[in-house]
Design a protein around this motif. Structure first.
Motif, PDB file in Angstrom:
ATOM      1  N   ASP A   1      18.951 -18.471 -12.702  1.00 58.54           N
ATOM      2  CA  ASP A   1      18.310 -18.360 -14.009  1.00 58.54           C
ATOM      3  C   ASP A   1      18.732 -17.073 -14.723  1.00 58.54           C
ATOM      4  N   GLU A   2      19.371 -16.170 -13.995  1.00 58.24           N
ATOM      5  CA  GLU A   2      19.787 -14.892 -14.577  1.00 58.24           C
ATOM      6  C   GLU A   2      21.300 -14.742 -14.681  1.00 58.24           C
ATOM      7  N   ARG A   3      22.037 -15.390 -13.786  1.00 57.26           N
ATOM      8  CA  ARG A   3      23.500 -15.228 -13.736  1.00 57.26           C
ATOM      9  C   ARG A   3      24.150 -15.904 -14.939  1.00 57.26           C
ATOM     10  N   VAL A   4      24.802 -15.120 -15.789  1.00 56.06           N
ATOM     11  CA  VAL A   4      25.478 -15.629 -16.981  1.00 56.06           C
ATOM     12  C   VAL A   4      26.877 -16.115 -16.598  1.00 56.06           C
ATOM     13  N   LEU A   5      27.233 -17.274 -17.114  1.00 62.00           N
ATOM     14  CA  LEU A   5      28.531 -17.872 -16.808  1.00 62.00           C
ATOM     15  C   LEU A   5      29.666 -17.248 -17.609  1.00 62.00           C
ATOM     16  N   GLU A   6      30.848 -17.330 -17.021  1.00 60.83           N
ATOM     17  CA  GLU A   6      32.060 -16.911 -17.701  1.00 60.83           C
ATOM     18  C   GLU A   6      32.908 -18.148 -17.967  1.00 60.83           C
ATOM     19  N   ASP A   7      33.767 -18.060 -18.949  1.00 56.99           N
ATOM     20  CA  ASP A   7      34.631 -19.172 -19.316  1.00 56.99           C
ATOM     21  C   ASP A   7      35.447 -19.641 -18.111  1.00 56.99           C
ATOM     22  N   GLY A   8      35.494 -20.947 -17.897  1.00 55.85           N
ATOM     23  CA  GLY A   8      36.305 -21.527 -16.838  1.00 55.85           C
ATOM     24  C   GLY A   8      35.625 -21.672 -15.490  1.00 55.85           C
ATOM     25  N   GLU A   9      34.398 -21.233 -15.343  1.00 56.30           N
ATOM     26  CA  GLU A   9      33.725 -21.335 -14.045  1.00 56.30           C
ATOM     27  C   GLU A   9      33.244 -22.766 -13.792  1.00 56.30           C
ATOM     28  N   ARG A  10      33.057 -23.077 -12.512  1.00 50.87           N
ATOM     29  CA  ARG A  10      32.559 -24.391 -12.108  1.00 50.87           C
ATOM     30  C   ARG A  10      31.194 -24.221 -11.446  1.00 50.87           C
ATOM     31  N   VAL A  11      30.183 -24.818 -12.049  1.00 52.57           N
ATOM     32  CA  VAL A  11      28.820 -24.791 -11.512  1.00 52.57           C
ATOM     33  C   VAL A  11      28.682 -25.958 -10.541  1.00 52.57           C
ATOM     34  N   GLU A  12      28.219 -25.671  -9.347  1.00 47.63           N
ATOM     35  CA  GLU A  12      28.017 -26.702  -8.329  1.00 47.63           C
ATOM     36  C   GLU A  12      26.531 -26.852  -8.060  1.00 47.63           C
ATOM     37  N   ILE A  13      26.083 -28.096  -8.071  1.00 42.64           N
ATOM     38  CA  ILE A  13      24.687 -28.414  -7.776  1.00 42.64           C
ATOM     39  C   ILE A  13      24.653 -28.855  -6.315  1.00 42.64           C
ATOM     40  N   TYR A  14      23.854 -28.153  -5.515  1.00 41.96           N
ATOM     41  CA  TYR A  14      23.823 -28.437  -4.079  1.00 41.96           C
ATOM     42  C   TYR A  14      22.675 -29.364  -3.710  1.00 41.96           C
ATOM     43  N   ARG A  15      22.948 -30.210  -2.726  1.00 37.64           N
ATOM     44  CA  ARG A  15      21.921 -31.106  -2.182  1.00 37.64           C
ATOM     45  C   ARG A  15      21.152 -30.377  -1.093  1.00 37.64           C
ATOM     46  N   PRO A  16      19.921 -30.819  -0.842  1.00 38.05           N
ATOM     47  CA  PRO A  16      19.200 -30.236   0.300  1.00 38.05           C
ATOM     48  C   PRO A  16      19.900 -30.615   1.607  1.00 38.05           C
ATOM     49  N   LEU A  17      19.836 -29.729   2.586  1.00 38.88           N
ATOM     50  CA  LEU A  17      20.446 -30.013   3.878  1.00 38.88           C
ATOM     51  C   LEU A  17      19.623 -31.059   4.623  1.00 38.88           C
ATOM     52  N   ILE A  18      20.308 -31.985   5.274  1.00 41.62           N
ATOM     53  CA  ILE A  18      19.626 -33.005   6.067  1.00 41.62           C
ATOM     54  C   ILE A  18      19.209 -32.420   7.415  1.00 41.62           C
ATOM     55  N   ALA A  19      20.056 -31.570   7.972  1.00 45.61           N
ATOM     56  CA  ALA A  19      19.774 -30.940   9.263  1.00 45.61           C
ATOM     57  C   ALA A  19      20.088 -29.450   9.171  1.00 45.61           C
TER      58      ALA A  19
END
Length: 106
Positions: A65-83
């Motif tokens: 919520d605080e980290r500002v993006l820079e041009d060209g970055e790739r945001v990854e949405i992570y899934r919860p771990l199963i184990a």
């Protein structure tokens, strides 16, 4: 007023389905804002972007919520771990030790 924009990618993947979206966003957009603005939940019903862990290029972001993006970055949405990875390693080591002990007894 700052009219600059950045171009970023937002990605999410399941075992059988992946989606990569390219977005043009205002300069100063945070990691969480990019995820929310991606509309990724339309492609993955039940995805909770407001609470999902996020990262950039394979590295988790502690404060998305605080980290500002820079041009060209790739945001990854992570899934919860199963184990829990630590528990899985412990179990694998225990099986290997048992197999080795049984092999020596034979």
């Amino acid at each position: 007023m700052d009219n600059r924009t950045i171009v970023v990618e937002v990605v999410y993947a399941l075992a059988d389905k992946q989606k990569l979206l390219r977005l043009t966003l205002p300069h100063g957009t945070t990691v969480r804002q990019a995820a929310l603005q991606s509309g990724m939940e339309a492609h993955f019903p039940g995805l909770d972007l407001a609470n999902s862990p996020l990262g950039i290029f394979g590295k988790a972001v502690a404060k998305p919520d605080e980290r500002v993006l820079e041009d060209g970055e790739r945001v990854e949405i992570y899934r919860p771990l199963i184990a829990d990875p630590k528990e899985v390693r412990k179990q694998r080591a225990a099986r290997a030790a048992k197999a080795k002990a049984e092999g020596q007894d034979a």
